[in-house]
Design an enzyme around this catalytic site. Structure first.
Site, PDB file in Angstrom:
ATOM      1  N   GLY A  46      31.037  22.375 -61.695  1.00 25.38           N
ATOM      2  CA  GLY A  46      31.082  21.066 -61.054  1.00 25.38           C
ATOM      3  C   GLY A  46      29.984  20.191 -61.594  1.00 25.38           C
ATOM      4  O   GLY A  46      28.996  20.691 -62.129  1.00 25.38           O
ATOM      5  N   GLN A  51      23.822  13.479 -61.387  1.00 25.95           N
ATOM      6  CA  GLN A  51      23.194  14.481 -62.252  1.00 25.95           C
ATOM      7  C   GLN A  51      23.077  14.019 -63.698  1.00 25.95           C
ATOM      8  O   GLN A  51      22.294  14.575 -64.473  1.00 25.95           O
ATOM      9  CB  GLN A  51      23.984  15.796 -62.218  1.00 25.95           C
ATOM     10  CG  GLN A  51      23.906  16.520 -60.890  1.00 25.95           C
ATOM     11  CD  GLN A  51      24.661  17.834 -60.948  1.00 25.95           C
ATOM     12  OE1 GLN A  51      25.857  17.876 -60.756  1.00 25.95           O
ATOM     13  NE2 GLN A  51      23.957  18.929 -61.230  1.00 25.95           N
ATOM     14  N   CYS A 102      22.371  25.382 -59.726  1.00 21.10           N
ATOM     15  CA  CYS A 102      22.637  23.965 -59.965  1.00 21.10           C
ATOM     16  C   CYS A 102      22.184  23.626 -61.380  1.00 21.10           C
ATOM     17  O   CYS A 102      21.095  24.023 -61.790  1.00 21.10           O
ATOM     18  CB  CYS A 102      21.871  23.123 -58.943  1.00 21.10           C
ATOM     19  SG  CYS A 102      22.142  21.354 -59.124  1.00 21.10           S
ATOM     20  N   LEU A 103      23.012  22.886 -62.111  1.00 22.12           N
ATOM     21  CA  LEU A 103      22.654  22.508 -63.473  1.00 22.12           C
ATOM     22  C   LEU A 103      21.391  21.653 -63.507  1.00 22.12           C
ATOM     23  O   LEU A 103      20.718  21.580 -64.528  1.00 22.12           O
ATOM     24  CB  LEU A 103      23.818  21.756 -64.136  1.00 22.12           C
ATOM     25  CG  LEU A 103      25.111  22.559 -64.319  1.00 22.12           C
ATOM     26  CD1 LEU A 103      26.232  21.657 -64.832  1.00 22.12           C
ATOM     27  CD2 LEU A 103      24.912  23.743 -65.255  1.00 22.12           C
ATOM     28  N   HIS A 144      28.881  21.350 -52.476  1.00 20.81           N
ATOM     29  CA  HIS A 144      27.676  21.223 -53.302  1.00 20.81           C
ATOM     30  C   HIS A 144      27.657  19.869 -54.030  1.00 20.81           C
ATOM     31  O   HIS A 144      26.639  19.167 -54.039  1.00 20.81           O
ATOM     32  CB  HIS A 144      27.651  22.395 -54.303  1.00 20.81           C
ATOM     33  CG  HIS A 144      26.501  22.408 -55.260  1.00 20.81           C
ATOM     34  ND1 HIS A 144      25.550  23.415 -55.279  1.00 20.81           N
ATOM     35  CD2 HIS A 144      26.147  21.545 -56.254  1.00 20.81           C
ATOM     36  CE1 HIS A 144      24.671  23.154 -56.240  1.00 20.81           C
ATOM     37  NE2 HIS A 144      25.009  22.025 -56.847  1.00 20.81           N
ATOM     38  N   GLU A 145      28.815  19.497 -54.611  1.00 14.02           N
ATOM     39  CA  GLU A 145      28.871  18.243 -55.372  1.00 14.02           C
ATOM     40  C   GLU A 145      28.748  17.017 -54.469  1.00 14.02           C
ATOM     41  O   GLU A 145      28.072  16.048 -54.815  1.00 14.02           O
ATOM     42  CB  GLU A 145      30.176  18.154 -56.187  1.00 14.02           C
ATOM     43  CG  GLU A 145      30.385  19.242 -57.215  1.00 14.02           C
ATOM     44  CD  GLU A 145      29.163  19.521 -58.069  1.00 14.02           C
ATOM     45  OE1 GLU A 145      28.427  18.585 -58.401  1.00 14.02           O
ATOM     46  OE2 GLU A 145      28.940  20.700 -58.385  1.00 14.02           O
ATOM     47  N   HIS A 148      25.293  16.182 -53.645  1.00 15.64           N
ATOM     48  CA  HIS A 148      24.581  15.459 -54.716  1.00 15.64           C
ATOM     49  C   HIS A 148      24.692  13.942 -54.531  1.00 15.64           C
ATOM     50  O   HIS A 148      23.781  13.196 -54.891  1.00 15.64           O
ATOM     51  CB  HIS A 148      25.174  15.816 -56.093  1.00 15.64           C
ATOM     52  CG  HIS A 148      24.559  17.034 -56.736  1.00 15.64           C
ATOM     53  ND1 HIS A 148      23.215  17.134 -57.025  1.00 15.64           N
ATOM     54  CD2 HIS A 148      25.110  18.201 -57.181  1.00 15.64           C
ATOM     55  CE1 HIS A 148      22.969  18.307 -57.607  1.00 15.64           C
ATOM     56  NE2 HIS A 148      24.096  18.974 -57.703  1.00 15.64           N
TER      57      HIS A 148
HETATM   58 CO    CO Z   1      24.229  20.891 -58.451  1.00 13.65          CO
END
Ligand code: CO
Length: 176
Positions: A46, A51, A102-103, A144-145, A148
Site C-alpha cells: 500500500g 508518503q 511502513c515504507l 493503515h493507508e 496516513h
Molecule cells: Co505506512
C-alpha cells in the site's frame, strides 16, 4: 512513469492532515501511475500520497499475487485499488492484532490492533463513487493507508514496536 522518493517522519508532510482530491485530470492520473511504480519498486502492499510528499487524500493498495497469496486471498491477490477520499463507513465490532511495517519507517515493525472487517466509500481514479468491503489483511492495509491521510502512523497505536534486526523476519507483516 517515475519512482518517487518515500519520505520519512523528519518531513512534516507525513504528519499533516491531507486535503481532499477534487481534480481527477491528467496530473492526478500521472501521480497515480508514479505512485503505483513506486509502491511496486519498494515492494509495498500500500502507499498513501502523503508518503511521497503529496498531501492529498489518495491511497493505493495491492496485495501480492504470488502463488501463496493467490491461494489465500483469491481474486483480491494482485488487484490494484486506487481510492481517492476514502472513508470507513462501517466496521466490525471484532478487532484483530497483526504485525505491520511502513515504507516511511524502514526497519520498524509493530503489533497493531485493527478492525477485522470494514466498508469503505470513496472515489475511483476517474472520480466515480466506489464502495469496497474488505476483511482480514486487505482491511488492515486499508486502515493503515487511511491513517496516513490523517498524519497517523502505526507506531502511534501499536501495542509494541521493534526493529527488524531485533527479531526474525515476519512473513505476514504489512509494509505500507
Ligand atoms: Co505506512
Amino acid at each position: 512513469m517515475a519512482i518517487l522518493e518515500i519520505i520519512q517522519p523528519d518531513n512534516p508532510i507525513l504528519r499533516k492532515k491531507a486535503v481532499r482530491v477534487t481534480d481527477f485530470g491528467d496530473k492526478l492520473q500521472a501521480l497515480i501511475d508514479d505512485m503505483y511504480e513506486t509502491m511496486l519498486s519498494a515492494e509495498g502492499v500500500g502507499l498513501a500520497a502523503p508518503q511521497i510528499a503529496e498531501s492529498r487524500r489518495l491511497i493505493l493498495v495491492r496485495l501480492p499475487d504470488d502463488e501463496d497469496s493467490q491461494e489465500e486471498y483469491g481474486e483480491e491477490a494482485g488487484k490494484l485499488y486506487v481510492i481517492a477520499n476514502p472513508k470507513i463507513i462501517k466496521n466490525s465490532h471484532s478487532t484483530v492484532s497483526g504485525v505491520e511495517g511502513c515504507l516511511s519507517l524502514p526497519g520498524l515493525f509493530g503489533e497493531v490492533e485493527r478492525f477485522e472487517s470494514i466498508v469503505i466509500t470513496g472515489q475511483d481514479r476517474q472520480g466515480n463513487a466506489t464502495r469496497i468491503k474488505a476483511k482480514g489483511w486487505l482491511a488492515r492495509v486499508f486502515q493503515h493507508e487511511i491513517d496516513h491521510l490523517d498524519g497517523k502512523l502505526f507506531i502511534d497505536i501499536a501495542e509494541k514496536v521493534w526493529h527488524a534486526d531485533d527479531e526474525e523476519e515476519f512473513e505476514d507483516s504489512v509494509e505500507s
